[in-house]
Design a protein around this motif. Sequence first.
Motif, PDB file in Angstrom:
ATOM      1  N   LEU A  86     -12.925  27.435  13.832  1.00 27.90           N
ATOM      2  CA  LEU A  86     -13.952  27.194  12.817  1.00 27.90           C
ATOM      3  C   LEU A  86     -13.584  25.992  11.952  1.00 27.90           C
ATOM      4  O   LEU A  86     -14.426  25.125  11.668  1.00 27.90           O
ATOM      5  N   ALA A  87     -12.330  25.923  11.541  1.00 21.39           N
ATOM      6  CA  ALA A  87     -11.871  24.793  10.743  1.00 21.39           C
ATOM      7  C   ALA A  87     -11.974  23.497  11.533  1.00 21.39           C
ATOM      8  O   ALA A  87     -12.422  22.465  11.015  1.00 21.39           O
ATOM      9  N   ALA A  88     -11.568  23.552  12.805  1.00 25.01           N
ATOM     10  CA  ALA A  88     -11.637  22.349  13.641  1.00 25.01           C
ATOM     11  C   ALA A  88     -13.079  21.897  13.831  1.00 25.01           C
ATOM     12  O   ALA A  88     -13.390  20.707  13.762  1.00 25.01           O
ATOM     13  N   ALA A  89     -13.979  22.854  14.057  1.00 28.34           N
ATOM     14  CA  ALA A  89     -15.388  22.518  14.240  1.00 28.34           C
ATOM     15  C   ALA A  89     -15.996  21.953  12.952  1.00 28.34           C
ATOM     16  O   ALA A  89     -16.793  21.014  12.986  1.00 28.34           O
ATOM     17  N   LYS A  90     -15.614  22.518  11.820  1.00 30.97           N
ATOM     18  CA  LYS A  90     -16.136  22.039  10.539  1.00 30.97           C
ATOM     19  C   LYS A  90     -15.737  20.584  10.296  1.00 30.97           C
ATOM     20  O   LYS A  90     -16.544  19.773   9.836  1.00 30.97           O
ATOM     21  N   LEU A  91     -14.478  20.263  10.628  1.00 30.75           N
ATOM     22  CA  LEU A  91     -14.015  18.891  10.436  1.00 30.75           C
ATOM     23  C   LEU A  91     -14.626  17.946  11.468  1.00 30.75           C
ATOM     24  O   LEU A  91     -15.076  16.842  11.134  1.00 30.75           O
ATOM     25  N   ALA A  92     -14.652  18.381  12.730  1.00 28.64           N
ATOM     26  CA  ALA A  92     -15.160  17.518  13.796  1.00 28.64           C
ATOM     27  C   ALA A  92     -16.657  17.282  13.693  1.00 28.64           C
ATOM     28  O   ALA A  92     -17.159  16.214  14.062  1.00 28.64           O
ATOM     29  N   TYR A 142     -17.851  31.887  14.226  1.00 28.07           N
ATOM     30  CA  TYR A 142     -17.726  32.903  13.165  1.00 28.07           C
ATOM     31  C   TYR A 142     -17.813  34.305  13.761  1.00 28.07           C
ATOM     32  O   TYR A 142     -17.024  35.197  13.408  1.00 28.07           O
ATOM     33  N   ASP A 143     -18.790  34.500  14.642  1.00 31.41           N
ATOM     34  CA  ASP A 143     -18.935  35.812  15.277  1.00 31.41           C
ATOM     35  C   ASP A 143     -17.712  36.158  16.129  1.00 31.41           C
ATOM     36  O   ASP A 143     -17.362  37.340  16.264  1.00 31.41           O
ATOM     37  N   GLU A 144     -17.060  35.115  16.682  1.00 28.57           N
ATOM     38  CA  GLU A 144     -15.867  35.345  17.492  1.00 28.57           C
ATOM     39  C   GLU A 144     -14.624  35.549  16.632  1.00 28.57           C
ATOM     40  O   GLU A 144     -13.572  35.942  17.151  1.00 28.57           O
ATOM     41  N   GLY A 145     -14.735  35.237  15.335  1.00 30.95           N
ATOM     42  CA  GLY A 145     -13.591  35.394  14.443  1.00 30.95           C
ATOM     43  C   GLY A 145     -12.512  34.349  14.647  1.00 30.95           C
ATOM     44  O   GLY A 145     -11.353  34.576  14.262  1.00 30.95           O
TER      45      GLY A 145
END
Length: 262
Positions: free
Chosen positions: A173-179, A165-168
Amino acid sequence: MTQVDESEKQPTLLEQMGGVSGLLFSSLPVVVFVLVNALAGLMPAIWSALASAVVIGIVLAVRKGSVQPAVSAVFGVGIAAFIAYRTGDAKGFFLFGIWQSLVYGGAFVLSILVRWPLAGVIWSFLNGQGTSWRKDKANVRDYDFATLVWALVFCSRFVVQRWLYDEGAVGWLAAAKLAMGYPLMAVALVATVWAVRRSDKRLKAALAKEEEENREAEERLRTEAAAEAVAEAAAKVEPDIYQRMLDASTDQRTQTARAEER
């Protein structure tokens, strides 16, 4: 026999998470948001994500016959979309989930510290088993472990997604949320099932031991009651015997005296 086996069959991890359709439904609004945001911008992405959540909610309501799944499906996406709208940035769509992970992780850690591990509390509440599992320290330790796994899942989500998030990095972010969603939850569920089975085994053994002790105590009481009844009966019979012996002795002396008088 087949019906009994089917009723006792435990649902698999995939079934507990809603099956393949449940995985796809939960992932769809996030995927839609990221794709539409990349192609058309923030506002179309927000409305597209909300629309997909509403459609999913309706499908779940029809399949399950209740509006609760529909409300749950729309609620989280609605909050995420609102934050993205207020911040004016696509990464705001993930902010609610990031801080939610931190709150959940902290709650699980705190429950371990106060000796009420949430894995055991939630499981016993859902199954109506009460808090008998807390009487055994081994059970508490097992649920501590399962709760710690859940805490690590939520805390790792917060650390990784907060950094992205801090990196924008919206796509990452979407990939991390799903994984880091259902895959990590599956690991935590495995730990919970492990703790539940060990706890249930101990509870059943303790219950069997208690029932055996109750049966032995009942047998002792019955034996003691029978012995007391025999003693009371003997106490009532013995005076009669003594009285008859005394009467017989008296009669004999009387007859002897009469014979002497003659």
